[in-house]
Design an enzyme around this catalytic site. Structure first.
Site, mmCIF file in Angstrom:
data_model
loop_
_atom_site.group_PDB
_atom_site.id
_atom_site.type_symbol
_atom_site.label_atom_id
_atom_site.label_comp_id
_atom_site.label_asym_id
_atom_site.label_seq_id
_atom_site.Cartn_x
_atom_site.Cartn_y
_atom_site.Cartn_z
ATOM 1 N N TYR A 1 0.852 -1.201 0.000
ATOM 2 C CA TYR A 1 0.000 0.000 0.000
ATOM 3 C C TYR A 1 0.888 1.252 0.000
ATOM 4 O O TYR A 1 0.526 2.295 -0.543
ATOM 5 C CB TYR A 1 -0.983 -0.016 1.184
ATOM 6 C CG TYR A 1 -2.178 0.890 0.986
ATOM 7 C CD1 TYR A 1 -3.061 0.684 -0.069
ATOM 8 C CD2 TYR A 1 -2.415 1.956 1.856
ATOM 9 C CE1 TYR A 1 -4.157 1.517 -0.262
ATOM 10 C CE2 TYR A 1 -3.516 2.794 1.676
ATOM 11 C CZ TYR A 1 -4.380 2.567 0.616
ATOM 12 O OH TYR A 1 -5.465 3.400 0.431
ATOM 13 N N LYS B 1 -3.342 8.582 2.734
ATOM 14 C CA LYS B 1 -4.590 8.393 3.499
ATOM 15 C C LYS B 1 -4.452 8.979 4.906
ATOM 16 O O LYS B 1 -5.433 9.484 5.467
ATOM 17 C CB LYS B 1 -4.981 6.910 3.571
ATOM 18 C CG LYS B 1 -5.441 6.323 2.235
ATOM 19 C CD LYS B 1 -6.667 7.013 1.661
ATOM 20 C CE LYS B 1 -7.301 6.216 0.531
ATOM 21 N NZ LYS B 1 -8.325 7.001 -0.193
#
Ligand code: NAD
Ligand code: 0WE
Length: 261
Positions: free
Chosen positions: A154, A161
């Site tokens: 990720y 995020k």
């Protein structure tokens, strides 16, 4: 729950998009919807869903450009003088950032793009929308557990995020005095277009379902139902929050299935 609410949906790519589940759920709760699409290539997909949900307001918007955002709201204004909120369901990092060891994959350019498209664009959309937002409007974005815990691949999206979640809190503080709420949903992994480019995504879904208390992936409609609630007046006291719609995954360190061999 959303009768007489006008809500703009940004981030619909196809029927599998989280934004599609949100649009369906909001339509079911009585909302009037408008849609943006990133590029001509996606227009037809968005058009089909908009039509199904009784909407004919379809506007191009590339959130990488302030000019594109301004032109989008200018056109929206010809349909809706004011409106009651928007959903930001947009995230992007260059594909080469999402594979392999974080430190090897990381680049300055990839970092900038990921943060620009996945976090700043939420601020930019809020900033430009502010003059058109009604009292009790609500803004919503989509985040992921990678914001607060590391996981393989990720990579820079986790950093973006984390920024998006802080963005949610700072926007909530900035817009709260005007009666505007700002929240985020942290969704569990779902097989969407953005996820289909990810190596071993199916394996990830299986291991996630094995740990999550609900023992299954969540659906875009389940995310949509919580989105509808957060954008409704039933959530009038909730702002700056990250609400998990992940089958409980983030609350469990291990499941019995993982523990026994
Ligand atoms: P998706 O591919 O259906 O949606 C991503 C959207 O981002 C697309 O509609 C794409 O057009 C849009 N987008 C990208 N760059 C853009 C730009 N420059 N301008 C305008 N739009 C742009 O995938 P999704 O999974 O529905 O993703 C929606 C959101 O949900 C993203 O923020 C994603 O990070 C988040 N999320 C996804 C999952 C998951 O597992 N699928 C889990 C948690 C959170
Ligand atoms: O936020 C996301 C998707 C993010 C994403 C995906 C892509 C693939 C195609 C952002 N940018 C791109 N760029 C591309 O070129 N998710 C939460 C889904 C997701 O993506 C992962 C995950 C999960 C979960 C990537 C690696 C590991 C796990």
């Amino acid at each position: 729950m959303l009768n007489n609410k006008k809500i703009l949906i940004a981030g619909l790519a196809n029927k599998h998009s989280i934004a599609a589940g949100i649009a369906r759920a909001m339509h079911a709760q009585g909302a009037e919807l408008a849609f943006t699409y990133q590029s001509e290539r996606l227009k037809r997909n968005v058009e089909k869903i908009a039509e199904e949900l009784g909407s004919s307001i379809l506007i191009e918007c590339d959130v990488a450009s302030d000019q594109s955002i301004d032109m989008m709201y200018k056109e929206l204004k010809t349909h809706w003088g004011s409106f009651d909120g928007f959903v930001h369901s947009i995230g992007y990092a260059p594909a080469n950032e999402l594979e392999g060891n974080f430190i090897d994959a990381a680049t300055r350019e990839g970092f900038q793009i990921a943060h620009d498209i996945s976090s700043y664009s939420f601020t930019a959309m809020a900033k430009a929308a502010k003059p058109m937002l009604n009292d009790n409007a609500a803004l919503l974005t989509l985040t992921y557990l990678g914001a607060i815990q590391s996981l393989p691949n990720y990579n820079v999206m986790g950093l973006a995020k984390a920024s998006l979640e802080a963005n949610t809190r700072f926007l909530a503080a900035a817009l709260g005095p005007d009666g505007i709420r700002v929240n985020a949903i942290s969704a569990g992994p779902i097989k969407t277009l953005a996820a289909s480019g990810v190596k071993n995504f199916r394996k990830m879904l299986t291991s996630y379902a094995n740990r999550a208390p609900l023992r299954r992936p969540v659906t875009t409609l389940e995310v949509g139902n919580v989105a509808a609630f957060l954008c409704s007046d039933l959530a009038s006291g909730v702002t700056g929050e990250i609400t998990y719609v992940d089958g409980g995954f983030n609350t469990a360190a291990m499941s019995i299935e993982e523990y026994v061999d």
